[in-house]
Design a protein around this motif. Structure first.
Motif, PDB file in Angstrom:
ATOM      1  N   PHE A  89      -3.600 -24.245  46.650  1.00 35.28           N
ATOM      2  CA  PHE A  89      -4.613 -24.671  46.138  1.00 35.28           C
ATOM      3  C   PHE A  89      -4.217 -23.770  44.558  1.00 35.28           C
ATOM      4  O   PHE A  89      -4.408 -22.440  44.637  1.00 35.28           O
ATOM      5  CB  PHE A  89      -6.120 -24.932  46.000  1.00 35.28           C
ATOM      6  CG  PHE A  89      -5.968 -25.797  47.374  1.00 35.28           C
ATOM      7  CD1 PHE A  89      -6.830 -27.292  46.775  1.00 35.28           C
ATOM      8  CD2 PHE A  89      -6.520 -25.378  48.835  1.00 35.28           C
ATOM      9  CE1 PHE A  89      -6.498 -28.122  47.971  1.00 35.28           C
ATOM     10  CE2 PHE A  89      -6.648 -26.793  49.351  1.00 35.28           C
ATOM     11  CZ  PHE A  89      -6.853 -28.047  49.442  1.00 35.28           C
ATOM     12  N   ALA A  90      -3.838 -24.824  43.548  1.00 41.68           N
ATOM     13  CA  ALA A  90      -4.204 -23.986  42.214  1.00 41.68           C
ATOM     14  C   ALA A  90      -4.716 -25.148  41.630  1.00 41.68           C
ATOM     15  O   ALA A  90      -4.574 -26.397  40.910  1.00 41.68           O
ATOM     16  CB  ALA A  90      -2.391 -24.362  41.661  1.00 41.68           C
ATOM     17  N   LEU A  91      -5.842 -24.184  41.032  1.00 39.87           N
ATOM     18  CA  LEU A  91      -6.659 -24.977  40.138  1.00 39.87           C
ATOM     19  C   LEU A  91      -5.965 -24.727  38.665  1.00 39.87           C
ATOM     20  O   LEU A  91      -6.519 -23.647  38.146  1.00 39.87           O
ATOM     21  CB  LEU A  91      -8.165 -24.346  40.613  1.00 39.87           C
ATOM     22  CG  LEU A  91      -8.896 -25.072  42.181  1.00 39.87           C
ATOM     23  CD1 LEU A  91      -8.091 -23.777  42.826  1.00 39.87           C
ATOM     24  CD2 LEU A  91     -10.325 -24.566  41.891  1.00 39.87           C
ATOM     25  N   GLY A  92      -6.628 -25.749  37.821  1.00 34.99           N
ATOM     26  CA  GLY A  92      -6.568 -25.899  36.256  1.00 34.99           C
ATOM     27  C   GLY A  92      -7.143 -26.601  35.811  1.00 34.99           C
ATOM     28  O   GLY A  92      -7.947 -27.033  35.246  1.00 34.99           O
ATOM     29  N   ILE A  93      -7.384 -25.593  34.287  1.00 35.22           N
ATOM     30  CA  ILE A  93      -8.254 -25.523  33.176  1.00 35.22           C
ATOM     31  C   ILE A  93      -7.927 -25.112  32.263  1.00 35.22           C
ATOM     32  O   ILE A  93      -7.082 -24.024  31.806  1.00 35.22           O
ATOM     33  CB  ILE A  93      -9.778 -24.489  33.535  1.00 35.22           C
ATOM     34  CG1 ILE A  93     -10.490 -24.417  35.048  1.00 35.22           C
ATOM     35  CG2 ILE A  93     -10.615 -24.745  32.783  1.00 35.22           C
ATOM     36  CD1 ILE A  93     -11.294 -23.699  35.916  1.00 35.22           C
ATOM     37  N   SER A  94      -7.710 -26.479  31.440  1.00 35.95           N
ATOM     38  CA  SER A  94      -7.733 -26.228  29.708  1.00 35.95           C
ATOM     39  C   SER A  94      -9.031 -25.274  29.121  1.00 35.95           C
ATOM     40  O   SER A  94      -9.704 -26.557  29.080  1.00 35.95           O
ATOM     41  CB  SER A  94      -6.742 -27.632  29.808  1.00 35.95           C
ATOM     42  OG  SER A  94      -6.206 -26.726  27.771  1.00 35.95           O
TER      43      SER A  94
END
Length: 364
Positions: A133-138
């Motif tokens: 899993f990759a979790l992306g937060i901008s």
């Protein structure tokens, strides 16, 4: 005779009094002039002191800016001293598809065709790949309000060590304000030392040239179009984050910088995905609000990004995602959108990333 003497004496006294009066008036006038000059000198001195104080304060502010800039450069160099740049170059050389994913941007934005290899600036990162899993937060600067630390704490602390090892959290600083970038890097390196050392937490930023033309166009310059400009940039931010995360993991989970992850959220996600028998789904919603908690297969991200880039000026990204759902529902007779209930992420941000906008929608 005596009368003449008296009159003479009176005359002398009168002359003396008149002379004394004239002298007194002269001295008083002279003293007043001196007092006025003295007051003018005092006022001039106060004005000079005020000017000097303002100049000193201005110099102090300039020195603080220089000092903060030096701290930022020192911090950045310390972070990069772990061969992060070399690691990124090695990754790109070993896997050219990492760079090729960003080549799609040149098709949609002609001003990028003169650029060489397009890639985000990796501020913190050890090139972690091969995880589930990759979790992306901008994140962007919200002025005096920030929810990022709270968001990251809930996201990271509610993973087990094995789950942390099999994932990577990517924070995209999508803001040109270098002071904000520095503050994010400082906070993360101080608060999340273990995750930074293990490579499970990364920070990237967007090179300024990526947006220089598309957000400065005439049709976005008017005040009435500021909201449209903000929405366009948000779509582009998410697209770049997706492209960066794609080669790192099997699945990609989209989050935002003002949410709270619920207890055991990661365990519930992995169990739910593992128990899905069909492979026909396009995305899974672990939150019903906006673009929060949307899970994609990494292999599908390129298709999503291309669709978003085709219509990035038309609608917000969550509306575009709904358009993809509607479009594919008409084409296919299979489930492509799965909703998990109850939601695993709570929206907590009141102060929007759009300046002076407040949002109170909490239910997700």
């Amino acid at each position: 005779m005596r009368t003449k003497q008296v009159n003479l004496l009176i005359t002398l006294v009168a002359v003396a009094l008149f002379s004394f009066s004239c002298f007194s008036i002269y001295r008083i006038t002279q003293t007043n002039n001196q007092l006025i000059n003295c007051r003018n000198h005092i006022l001039e001195f106060k004005e000079n002191m005020l000017h000097l104080r303002n100049k000193t304060e201005k110099n102090t502010q300039e020195m603080m800016k220089v000092l903060n800039r030096m701290k930022y450069e020192i911090t950045k160099r310390e972070i990069l001293s772990g061969n992060l740049v070399a690691q990124k170059a090695d990754i790109l050389n070993k896997n050219e598809t990492v760079s090729n994913t960003f080549e799609d941007l040149k098709f949609f934005f002609p001003h990028l065709r003169k650029e060489g290899r397009i890639y985000p600036d990796v501020i913190i990162g050890k090139g972690k790949t091969g995880v589930s899993f990759a979790l992306g937060i901008s994140t962007v600067n919200r002025g005096n309000y920030s929810y990022l630390k709270q968001t990251l704490t809930s996201v990271v602390s509610r993973m087990t060590l094995s789950q942390e090892k099999d994932s990577v959290v990517i924070v995209l600083v999508a803001d040109s304000n270098e002071d904000y970038l520095h503050s994010v890097v400082k906070m993360i390196t101080k608060k999340f030392k273990r995750q930074v050392r293990s490579g499970s937490l990364e920070v990237i930023s967007i090179p300024a040239f990526l947006y220089s033309s598309m957000l400065n166009a005439k049709h976005l310059a008017e005040a009435s179009q500021k909201l449209a400009s903000w929405r366009i940039k948000q779509v582009l931010d998410f697209c770049i984050l997706m492209l960066y995360a794609q080669p790192k993991a099997k699945y990609y989970l989209q989050l935002e910088d003002d949410i709270i992850a619920k207890e055991m959220y990661f365990t519930k996600i992995t169990d739910f995905v593992g128990n899905i028998s069909s492979n026909n789904w396009f995305f899974i919603e672990f939150s019903m609000l906006g673009f929060i908690g949307k899970l994609f297969r990494s292999e599908d991200l390129t298709h999503f990004v291309r669709f978003f880039l085709m219509f990035y000026k038309e609608k917000p990204i969550d509306w575009l995602l709904n358009d993809i759902f509607q479009r594919n529902c008409m084409k296919r007779k299979k489930q492509i959108r799965i909703q998990y209930k109850p939601s695993l992420f709570q929206h907590v941000g009141i102060h929007s990333s759009f300046p002076r906008k407040e949002q109170y929608e909490k239910k997700i």
